[in-house]
Write an enzyme that holds these catalytic residues in place. Structure first.
Site, short mmCIF file in Angstrom:
data_model
loop_
_atom_site.label_atom_id
_atom_site.label_comp_id
_atom_site.label_asym_id
_atom_site.label_seq_id
_atom_site.Cartn_x
_atom_site.Cartn_y
_atom_site.Cartn_z
N ALA A 66 0.87 -1.18 0.00
CA ALA A 66 0.00 0.00 0.00
C ALA A 66 0.90 1.23 0.00
O ALA A 66 2.04 1.16 0.48
CB ALA A 66 -0.88 -0.02 1.24
N GLY A 112 0.47 -4.93 1.00
CA GLY A 112 -0.74 -4.96 0.16
C GLY A 112 -0.50 -5.63 -1.19
O GLY A 112 -1.45 -6.13 -1.80
N GLU A 115 -0.81 -9.23 -0.45
CA GLU A 115 -2.23 -9.45 -0.14
C GLU A 115 -3.06 -9.46 -1.44
O GLU A 115 -4.01 -10.24 -1.57
CB GLU A 115 -2.73 -8.37 0.82
CG GLU A 115 -2.13 -8.54 2.22
CD GLU A 115 -2.45 -7.40 3.15
OE1 GLU A 115 -2.10 -6.25 2.82
OE2 GLU A 115 -3.07 -7.63 4.20
N GLU A 135 4.43 -5.26 7.42
CA GLU A 135 3.68 -4.23 8.14
C GLU A 135 4.13 -4.02 9.58
O GLU A 135 4.11 -2.90 10.07
CB GLU A 135 2.17 -4.55 8.11
CG GLU A 135 1.48 -4.28 6.78
CD GLU A 135 1.58 -5.44 5.80
OE1 GLU A 135 2.37 -6.39 6.04
OE2 GLU A 135 0.86 -5.41 4.78
#
Ligand code: COA
Length: 260
Positions: A66, A112, A115, A135
């Protein structure tokens, strides 16, 4: 919708969705997530597309996570909304697509990015790929489904270690863990995805849609996967693809599925 952060190419039965922010290692900002949502919704509706191949542009990254610059000043509510909206609008959409989504991991797949790849139905990787959920090194946990999908794919202990250490694993380790199904050279990555896609296209799209639903149900505590399988199995008998598939077998010819 016109796209600034992704490219979408539709060739015969395959839709190629490529995240295209190579200077930012294809990091997922809000705009990219909205564009991906739009592209996946369109791919789901497309009558002639049978398989989606998802990859990243450039030589370094699938997606490096992200976009950290967008959420560094978020508070608790904004953080919750970021995870909830992302999961509802994009990651769950990909997992529940009616047609197979293959993630072709061509470099870093972090946070992300991993993911996103894990929301796809399965993954292949090039030798240079590196995967991780870093993270906790940012004072966060994975928020786009990573705490759920990583243990499902590689087991609880391995997922715990990857998330706690925030480390990256190379493609060969990901293969050993079952996180990716195949590892190949950079040049062969998309051709391999296409070869698998062609094999998928020989089979009934309606049956594949039902198989995705039943398999996913088994991983969702809201559903009884066996019950969904029974219902979906029965539904297959009412399809033209079933009539064609069984007739073709009995007539010793290749099936030509109408996709209905
Ligand atoms: N969010 C925002 N920008 C990112 C990013 C991310 N997740 N990942 C990379 N970028 C940007 C960098 O800030 C840099 O931008 P700049 O050139 O404007 O400074 C550019 O992409 C290139 O990245 P850089 O760090 O210079 O490349 P590198 O080869 O030295 O390192 C990584 C590659 C993947 C190891 C490193 O970029 C990294 O650790 N990224 C963050 C990974 C992460 O924590 N993801 C989880 C987010 S929840």
């Amino acid at each position: 919708m016109s796209y600034d952060n992704i490219t979408v190419k539709h060739e015969e039965a395959i839709i190629y969705i490529t995240i295209d922010r190579p200077k930012k290692l294809n990091a997922l900002n809000r705009a990219t997530i909205a564009e991906l949502q739009d592209a996946f919704e369109e791919a789901n509706e497309s009558k002639d597309a049978r398989v989606v191949i998802l990859t990243g542009s450039g030589e370094k990254a699938f997606v490096a996570g992200a976009d950290i610059s967008e959420f560094s000043d978020y508070d608790r509510q904004e953080g919750s909304a970021l995870a909830r909206d992302g999961q509802n609008n994009l990651f769950d959409l990909i997992e529940n697509m009616h047609k197979p989504v293959i993630a072709a991991i061509n470099g870093f797949a972090l946070g992300g990015g991993l993911e996103l790849a894990m929301a796809a139905h399965f993954r292949i990787a090039s030798h240079n790929a590196k995967m991780g959920l870093p993270e906790t090194s940012l004072g966060l946990i994975p928020g786009y489904g990573g705490t759920q999908r990583l243990p499902q794919l590689i087991g609880k202990g391995r997922a715990m270690e990857m998330i706690m250490t925030a480390g990256m694993i190379p493609a060969e380790k990901a293969l050993e863990y079952g996180l990716v199904n195949h590892v190949t050279s950079v040049e062969e990555l998309i051709p391999l995805a296409e070869k698998i896609a062609q094999k998928i296209c020989n089979n009934s799209g309606v049956a594949i849609k039902s198989a995705i639903k039943a398999i996913n149900a088994g991983f969702d505590p809201k559903y009884d996967g066996f019950a969904i399988e029974i219902e979906s199995f029965g539904n297959c008998f009412a399809t033209d693809d079933f009539k064609e598939g069984t007739s073709a077998f009995l007539e010793k010819r290749k099936a030509n599925f109408p996709g209905e």
